[in-house]
Design a protein around this motif. Structure first.
Motif, PDB file in Angstrom:
ATOM      1  N   ARG A   1       0.842  -1.195   0.000  1.00 59.65           N
ATOM      2  CA  ARG A   1       0.000   0.000   0.000  1.00 59.65           C
ATOM      3  C   ARG A   1       0.879   1.247   0.000  1.00 59.65           C
ATOM      4  NH1 ARG A   1      -2.363   3.733   3.414  1.00 59.65           N
ATOM      5  NH2 ARG A   1      -4.560   4.200   3.039  1.00 59.65           N
ATOM      6  N   GLY A   2       0.498   2.263  -0.769  1.00 58.63           N
ATOM      7  CA  GLY A   2       1.251   3.510  -0.817  1.00 58.63           C
ATOM      8  C   GLY A   2       1.253   4.209   0.523  1.00 58.63           C
ATOM      9  N   GLU A   3       2.305   4.943   0.802  1.00 55.47           N
ATOM     10  CA  GLU A   3       2.401   5.652   2.076  1.00 55.47           C
ATOM     11  C   GLU A   3       1.523   6.899   2.073  1.00 55.47           C
ATOM     12  OE1 GLU A   3       6.230   6.517   3.479  1.00 55.47           O
ATOM     13  OE2 GLU A   3       6.843   4.439   3.643  1.00 55.47           O
ATOM     14  N   ASN A   4       1.048   7.248   3.257  1.00 55.38           N
ATOM     15  CA  ASN A   4       0.290   8.483   3.410  1.00 55.38           C
ATOM     16  C   ASN A   4       1.220   9.686   3.278  1.00 55.38           C
ATOM     17  OD1 ASN A   4      -1.991   6.959   3.935  1.00 55.38           O
ATOM     18  ND2 ASN A   4      -1.804   7.124   6.147  1.00 55.38           N
ATOM     19  N   ILE A   5       0.674  10.779   2.801  1.00 56.99           N
ATOM     20  CA  ILE A   5       1.412  12.038   2.697  1.00 56.99           C
ATOM     21  C   ILE A   5       0.716  13.058   3.597  1.00 56.99           C
ATOM     22  CG2 ILE A   5       2.100  13.930   1.167  1.00 56.99           C
ATOM     23  CD1 ILE A   5       2.130  11.968  -1.121  1.00 56.99           C
ATOM     24  N   ARG A   6       1.507  13.837   4.324  1.00 53.73           N
ATOM     25  CA  ARG A   6       0.959  14.888   5.186  1.00 53.73           C
ATOM     26  C   ARG A   6       1.329  16.262   4.646  1.00 53.73           C
ATOM     27  NH1 ARG A   6      -1.072  13.531  10.105  1.00 53.73           N
ATOM     28  NH2 ARG A   6      -0.863  11.332  10.712  1.00 53.73           N
ATOM     29  N   ALA A   7       0.387  17.182   4.734  1.00 50.11           N
ATOM     30  CA  ALA A   7       0.630  18.565   4.316  1.00 50.11           C
ATOM     31  C   ALA A   7      -0.190  19.484   5.216  1.00 50.11           C
ATOM     32  CB  ALA A   7       0.259  18.773   2.851  1.00 50.11           C
TER      33      ALA A   7
ATOM     34  N   ASP B   1      -0.795  -4.513  -6.915  1.00 46.72           N
ATOM     35  CA  ASP B   1      -2.234  -4.243  -6.959  1.00 46.72           C
ATOM     36  C   ASP B   1      -2.734  -3.487  -5.736  1.00 46.72           C
ATOM     37  OD1 ASP B   1      -2.424  -5.652  -9.354  1.00 46.72           O
ATOM     38  OD2 ASP B   1      -2.692  -7.577  -8.329  1.00 46.72           O
ATOM     39  N   ALA B   2      -1.830  -3.085  -4.862  1.00 45.36           N
ATOM     40  CA  ALA B   2      -2.252  -2.397  -3.637  1.00 45.36           C
ATOM     41  C   ALA B   2      -2.669  -0.959  -3.937  1.00 45.36           C
ATOM     42  CB  ALA B   2      -1.124  -2.412  -2.615  1.00 45.36           C
ATOM     43  N   PRO B   3      -3.568  -0.397  -3.135  1.00 45.76           N
ATOM     44  CA  PRO B   3      -4.065   0.966  -3.382  1.00 45.76           C
ATOM     45  C   PRO B   3      -3.068   2.025  -2.962  1.00 45.76           C
ATOM     46  CG  PRO B   3      -5.028   0.095  -1.381  1.00 45.76           C
ATOM     47  CD  PRO B   3      -4.233  -1.040  -1.978  1.00 45.76           C
ATOM     48  N   PRO B   4      -3.255   3.254  -3.428  1.00 46.51           N
ATOM     49  CA  PRO B   4      -2.403   4.370  -2.964  1.00 46.51           C
ATOM     50  C   PRO B   4      -2.678   4.676  -1.503  1.00 46.51           C
ATOM     51  CG  PRO B   4      -3.649   4.946  -4.955  1.00 46.51           C
ATOM     52  CD  PRO B   4      -4.239   3.688  -4.422  1.00 46.51           C
ATOM     53  N   GLY B   5      -1.765   5.430  -0.899  1.00 46.39           N
ATOM     54  CA  GLY B   5      -2.002   5.933   0.450  1.00 46.39           C
ATOM     55  C   GLY B   5      -2.957   7.120   0.417  1.00 46.39           C
ATOM     56  N   ASP B   6      -3.130   7.741   1.567  1.00 44.51           N
ATOM     57  CA  ASP B   6      -4.034   8.882   1.679  1.00 44.51           C
ATOM     58  C   ASP B   6      -3.238  10.173   1.814  1.00 44.51           C
ATOM     59  OD1 ASP B   6      -6.077   7.021   1.690  1.00 44.51           O
ATOM     60  OD2 ASP B   6      -6.232   6.979   3.878  1.00 44.51           O
ATOM     61  N   LEU B   7      -3.888  11.275   1.503  1.00 45.95           N
ATOM     62  CA  LEU B   7      -3.314  12.602   1.721  1.00 45.95           C
ATOM     63  C   LEU B   7      -3.984  13.186   2.957  1.00 45.95           C
ATOM     64  CD1 LEU B   7      -1.613  15.041   0.920  1.00 45.95           C
ATOM     65  CD2 LEU B   7      -3.435  15.723  -0.652  1.00 45.95           C
TER      66      LEU B   7
END
Length: 319
Positions: free
Chosen positions: A134-140, A203-209
């Motif tokens: 799964r993609g890592e989350n990004i923080r902003a 096939d894993a989904p992206p992370g969240d923003l």
């Protein structure tokens, strides 16, 4: 059981920052990902890198691991955690980077085993290839107007968001996003944009923003939690004798009474007129004494009369 030197596995120093650890993990995860790597030991390396990152990315696990490292040497055979390890640290509320905990070593299981939960993961999908991560989350951080929280709004933000390119390098890319601001959101709270983070592997989904909200400075109001504050000037006679005044709130003008004998800094509360919500905040008027200058002859004469006739020393409590 063999002691695992997680810093050595990721190729970072023990005092490495969290950003350095993250960059090292991303680089190695791409290098050893079984779907792309041609190295014979790619699968085991990929798991080892994931295990090291699972510990070092988490401040609590990292602190515990560092304490253990003061008494045990990397590569030591026959390692066993201290008998009181489970009494000192509890990792049951955490979450694995791996969706399959058994993919980690016995060293990890003995120290940090028992954690389950959400977060990014990798799994073998039942075969030696086809790994998913799964993609890592990004923080902003985003700035909004106070009125956006009071009324709710949709705003566009242009952000410089770090992304990992095909070479495993972290680069900033400009993205413009339309974001719905929830009514009543407080400073420091987070808006989650699902699947807007880093892309996943396989096939894993992206992370969240994750967008952390902060308020822009306001010309009138300050905000503490869900309460709103306004400094309101008042004359000496309004403070002493009491008065009826009008004050501006974010939702319109409101009439208020200044109680007689009010002092500088007194707070007057308007219940429920802070940030909206199930339990709305309050609106506070903070009284500030404003005195006429003695440059006016009439004002000067009145001050001289008060000086002669009033027995008042505001500093008497100091002695």
């Amino acid at each position: 059981m063999e002691y695992k030197d997680y810093y050595k596995i990721l190729g970072v120093k023990k005092d490495a920052s969290q950003d350095e650890i993250k960059r090292a993990y991303r680089k190695l995860a791409r290098k050893y990902h079984p779907d792309v790597s041609k190295e014979s030991d790619a699968e085991s390396k990929f798991k080892e890198v994931g295990e090291a990152y699972e510990v070092l990315k988490d401040p609590e696990k990292r602190e515990a691991y560092d304490q253990l490292g003061q008494n045990w040497k990397a590569g030591q055979e026959g390692f066993r955690p201290p008998p009181d390890w489970k009494d000192q640290f509890d990792f049951g509320g955490g979450g694995y980077t791996s969706g399959n905990a058994h993919d980690y070593s016995s060293f990890f299981e003995d120290l940090f085993g028992g954690a389950r939960g959400g977060g990014s993961y990798y799994s073998s999908g039942g075969g030696s290839r086809g790994f998913n991560a799964r993609g890592e989350n990004i923080r902003a951080r985003v700035l909004i107007d106070l009125e956006d929280s009071i009324n709710g709004a949709t705003r566009s933000f242009t952000l410089q968001i770090p992304e990992v390119n095909d070479k495993g390098q972290v680069v900033n890319k400009t993205r413009t996003l339309s974001v719905k601001i929830p009514k009543g959101i407080k400073e420091g709270q987070t808006i989650r944009l699902a699947k807007q983070g880093n892309p996943g592997m396989g096939d894993a989904p992206p992370g969240d923003l994750l967008l952390e909200v902060a308020f822009k400075p306001h010309k009138l109001y300050t905000v503490e939690g869900k309460d709103i504050y306004l400094n309101v000037p008042a004359t000496p006679w309004e403070m002493a004798l009491g008065a009826k005044i009008e004050v501006p709130t974010p939702t319109g003008k409101v009439g208020m009474k200044i109680p007689p004998n009010s002092q500088q800094g007194r707070k007057l509360r308007l219940k429920g007129r802070g940030l909206p919500g199930k339990n709305p905040g309050d609106f506070y008027v903070v009284l500030q004494v404003s005195i006429p200058l003695a440059t006016d002859p009439k004002a000067k004469a009145l001050y001289e009369k008060m000086q002669k006739e009033l027995d008042f020393n505001p500093r008497s409590y100091l002695f």
